[in-house]
Write an enzyme that holds these catalytic residues in place. Structure first.
Site, short mmCIF file in Angstrom:
data_model
loop_
_atom_site.label_atom_id
_atom_site.label_comp_id
_atom_site.label_asym_id
_atom_site.label_seq_id
_atom_site.Cartn_x
_atom_site.Cartn_y
_atom_site.Cartn_z
N LYS A 41 37.02 -8.31 22.57
CA LYS A 41 36.50 -6.99 22.99
C LYS A 41 35.04 -6.83 22.58
O LYS A 41 34.20 -6.44 23.39
CB LYS A 41 37.35 -5.89 22.33
CG LYS A 41 36.69 -4.52 22.33
CD LYS A 41 37.53 -3.48 21.62
CE LYS A 41 37.27 -3.31 20.14
NZ LYS A 41 36.17 -2.45 19.75
N ASN A 42 34.74 -7.13 21.30
CA ASN A 42 33.40 -6.83 20.80
C ASN A 42 32.34 -7.81 21.28
O ASN A 42 31.15 -7.60 21.06
CB ASN A 42 33.42 -6.75 19.27
CG ASN A 42 34.12 -5.50 18.79
OD1 ASN A 42 34.43 -4.61 19.58
ND2 ASN A 42 34.40 -5.41 17.49
N CYS A 87 32.50 8.56 13.29
CA CYS A 87 33.92 8.40 13.59
C CYS A 87 34.65 8.26 12.26
O CYS A 87 34.03 8.29 11.20
CB CYS A 87 34.17 7.21 14.49
SG CYS A 87 33.75 5.65 13.75
N ARG A 113 28.05 6.03 10.61
CA ARG A 113 27.57 5.10 11.63
C ARG A 113 26.24 5.50 12.29
O ARG A 113 26.19 5.87 13.47
CB ARG A 113 28.66 4.84 12.66
CG ARG A 113 29.94 4.34 12.00
CD ARG A 113 30.97 3.88 12.95
NE ARG A 113 30.65 2.62 13.57
CZ ARG A 113 31.39 2.04 14.51
NH1 ARG A 113 32.49 2.63 14.91
NH2 ARG A 113 31.05 0.89 15.02
N ASP A 148 36.60 -5.74 9.96
CA ASP A 148 37.61 -5.45 10.99
C ASP A 148 38.96 -6.10 10.70
O ASP A 148 39.92 -5.91 11.44
CB ASP A 148 37.10 -5.88 12.38
CG ASP A 148 35.99 -4.98 12.88
OD1 ASP A 148 35.78 -3.91 12.29
OD2 ASP A 148 35.33 -5.35 13.87
N ARG A 186 42.76 0.67 22.46
CA ARG A 186 41.33 0.45 22.64
C ARG A 186 40.98 -1.01 22.44
O ARG A 186 40.02 -1.51 23.03
CB ARG A 186 40.52 1.28 21.63
CG ARG A 186 40.60 2.75 21.85
CD ARG A 186 39.69 3.47 20.90
NE ARG A 186 38.36 2.87 20.94
CZ ARG A 186 37.41 3.09 20.06
NH1 ARG A 186 37.62 3.91 19.06
NH2 ARG A 186 36.24 2.51 20.16
C1 EPZ Z 1 30.29 -3.51 15.22
O1 EPZ Z 1 29.92 -2.14 15.07
C2 EPZ Z 1 31.71 -3.55 15.73
N1 EPZ Z 1 31.79 -2.84 17.01
C3 EPZ Z 1 32.65 -2.92 14.70
O2 EPZ Z 1 33.98 -3.09 15.18
C4 EPZ Z 1 32.51 -3.67 13.37
O3 EPZ Z 1 33.30 -3.04 12.40
C5 EPZ Z 1 31.04 -3.67 12.94
O4 EPZ Z 1 30.20 -4.22 13.99
C6 EPZ Z 1 30.79 -4.48 11.68
O5 EPZ Z 1 31.19 -5.80 11.87
C7 EPZ Z 1 31.48 -3.46 18.14
O6 EPZ Z 1 31.06 -4.60 18.15
C8 EPZ Z 1 31.70 -2.73 19.41
P1 EPZ Z 1 27.02 -2.39 12.42
P2 EPZ Z 1 28.40 -1.76 14.79
O7 EPZ Z 1 25.82 -1.78 13.08
O8 EPZ Z 1 27.51 -2.75 15.42
C9 EPZ Z 1 25.07 0.38 9.10
C10 EPZ Z 1 36.18 -2.41 15.74
O9 EPZ Z 1 37.15 -2.02 15.04
N2 EPZ Z 1 24.07 0.71 10.13
O10 EPZ Z 1 27.01 -3.85 12.25
O11 EPZ Z 1 28.22 -0.34 15.18
C11 EPZ Z 1 26.45 0.88 9.46
O12 EPZ Z 1 26.64 2.24 9.11
C12 EPZ Z 1 34.77 -1.90 15.46
O13 EPZ Z 1 36.28 -3.20 16.69
C13 EPZ Z 1 22.92 1.40 9.76
O14 EPZ Z 1 22.73 1.75 8.60
O15 EPZ Z 1 28.31 -1.93 13.23
C14 EPZ Z 1 27.32 -0.07 8.69
O16 EPZ Z 1 27.38 0.34 7.34
C15 EPZ Z 1 34.72 -0.79 14.48
N3 EPZ Z 1 22.01 1.70 10.73
C16 EPZ Z 1 26.56 -1.39 8.76
O17 EPZ Z 1 25.21 -1.02 9.07
C17 EPZ Z 1 22.17 1.32 12.03
O18 EPZ Z 1 21.29 1.62 12.86
C18 EPZ Z 1 27.05 -2.35 9.81
O19 EPZ Z 1 27.26 -1.67 11.05
C19 EPZ Z 1 23.32 0.61 12.38
C20 EPZ Z 1 24.26 0.31 11.40
#
Ligand code: EPZ
Length: 425
Positions: A22-23, A117, A122, A308, A400
């Site tokens: 999915k991701n 969420c 996020r 995840d 989802r």
């Molecule tokens: C991706 O989300 C995945 N989603 C998530 O999977 C997964 O948990 C996550 O990566 C971490 O591996 C998809 O790929 C669709 P991040 P993403 O930006 O990219 C912080 C699932 O269950 N951050 O890597 O949104 C953030 O708060 C989902 O399939 C900032 O500070 O995650 C977090 O602490 C849930 N500023 C960390 O970085 C930003 O601008 C990593 O988040 C962006 C993120």
């Protein structure tokens, strides 16, 4: 709203095949906005999130069609559209990855701000920092992000935040940079297999990305991308979830279509717990111990242990011998499953961004509520192992991200019934 009724305590047997990731599929689908010509994607799972991004792409002037089982065709029919509306974006945060492609290709993007969420706040500051560094003019008004640029220009961008790299932040900036003028260097780029898959897809369309899978990406901008045919990688999180299903029910099952390299940290942790594996090509046979050993684990960006798969392994550790300490370094609040597992007899205490898991002898079936995708998967796993019946409400979360999970586990002998709840008019 559907619910699952699981009769626990049954052994599983046989094989289960992992679907496409999915991701990986979601950002690759968004990347179709960058291409001139048809994109054919294979191994795309039929999931609610995929349906949502398909709908968003349609509102952005793309034709999206599932031509056969797992094959999707996408092509641009109207490149004058630039707005991703709130009604759709609010259903799925990954919609944010239309922002980079739209501003790079169409010069204008209007994308609803994604909300927080249950797994945390996020933020999207890194996405905006990267796109601004490439020259996009971005404003936030009335809940919408509005980005404009004539042609983006390559830049050196550091994309680390307080929790390390960002998966979709890297995806967004990389997608925008492939059509920028000149060279872009992204430092502290996410290395997750899904980001690698997106980069490979983009290169197949004519992009010039180097350093794929490493924290420094070098992207030389090109004038246009063409269409291509591409196969999405298997879902490493679904693979891990099935492996735990075998382990927690003490069943020797085989999980097929697994890229073991993508789940090395997870397999290593499972070995520490006492699970053995026999690998044959892309198949993994799971040989569980009588009783799992307690372990400590910390979630980290790839190649560390994935957040995840945190909830699912916690379900397994809840019946381990001893005390485990599970620490979240990606989403410090991602512990919604703790209270629900405790309703099933687990003994878990949350302490800041950690959970202390005192292993119990067995779990007992109970009515529980799914709160997010991976927490729901953890409850399904707990339900498979528990004594008696578990009822999981709000399973739309699991739809989802897991394709036909009840059917796939059912084919191995699990007893999971989906009940559609009807409300009085
Ligand atoms: C991706 O989300 C995945 N989603 C998530 O999977 C997964 O948990 C996550 O990566 C971490 O591996 C998809 O790929 C669709 P991040 P993403 O930006 O990219 C912080 C699932 O269950 N951050 O890597 O949104 C953030 O708060 C989902 O399939 C900032 O500070 O995650 C977090 O602490 C849930 N500023 C960390 O970085 C930003 O601008 C990593 O988040 C962006 C993120």
């Amino acid at each position: 709203m559907d619910k699952f009724i699981i009769e626990g305590g049954r052994k599983l047997r046989g094989k289960v095949r992992v679907s496409g990731a999915k991701n990986a599929a979601l950002p690759i689908m968004a990347a179709s906005l960058l291409t001139d010509g048809k994109v054919t994607l294979r191994n795309v799972p039929a999931l609610r999130d995929i349906a949502t991004i398909s709908e968003i792409l349609r509102t952005l002037g793309q034709r999206v069609e599932r031509t056969a089982g797992t094959t999707l065709e996408i092509e641009t029919v109207n490149n004058a559209k630039f707005e991703a509306p709130y009604e759709l974006v609010s259903q799925m945060r990954a919609s944010i990855c239309t922002l980079g492609p739209l501003v790079a290709k169409r010069g204008h993007a209007r994308v609803s701000m994604p909300g927080g969420c249950v797994i945390g706040v996020r933020p999207i500051d890194l996405h905006l920092k990267g796109l601004r560094a490439l020259g996009a003019d971005i404003t936030i008004k009335h809940g919408y992000l509005e980005a404009r640029a004539k042609r983006l220009k390559g830049a050196e961008i550091y994309l680390g935040g307080p929790y390390g790299s960002s998966v979709l932040g890297t995806a967004n900036v990389m997608m925008a940079a492939v059509l920028a003028e000149g060279e872009t260097v992204i430092e502290n780029a996410a290395c997750e297999p899904e980001v690698q898959d997106l980069a490979h897809f983009l290169n197949r369309c004519g992009a010039r990305i180097e350093g794929i899978g490493r924290p420094i990406l070098v992207i030389r901008g090109v004038d246009r991308l063409h269409g291509t045919s591409y196969r999405v990688i298997p879902d490493r999180i679904e693979a891990g979830t099935f492996i735990i299903a075998g382990a927690i029910t003490r069943s020797r099952i085989t999980v097929t279509n697994v890229k073991t390299r993508h789940i090395a940290a997870f397999l290593d942790k499972m070995k520490e717990i006492g699970v053995e594996f026999v690998r044959k090509g892309s198949s993994v046979e799971v040989i569980p111990p009588k009783r799992p050993k307690a372990v400590d684990l910390i979630t980290l960006p790839y190649p560390g242990y994935p957040t995840d798969l945190q909830a699912q392994i916690m379900a397994y550790l809840s019946v381990a011998k001893g005390l485990s300490l599970v620490t979240e370094k990606i989403y410090p609040d991602r512990f919604m499953h703790v209270a629900e597992l405790n309703r099933m007899g687990a003994n878990i205490r949350k302490e800041g961004s950690s959970a202390i898991v005192h292993g119990v002898d067995r779990l007992s079936g109970a009515p529980v509520m799914a709160s997010d995708l991976r927490a729901s998967a953890a409850l399904v796993l707990a339900g498979l192992a528990a004594e008696g019946t578990t009822e999981i409400g709000r399973v739309y979360h699991i739809d989802r991200g897991y394709e036909n999970i009840e059917k796939k586990l059912g084919a191995m002998g699990a007893k999971i019934t989906r009940v559609t709840e009807k409300y009085p008019a």
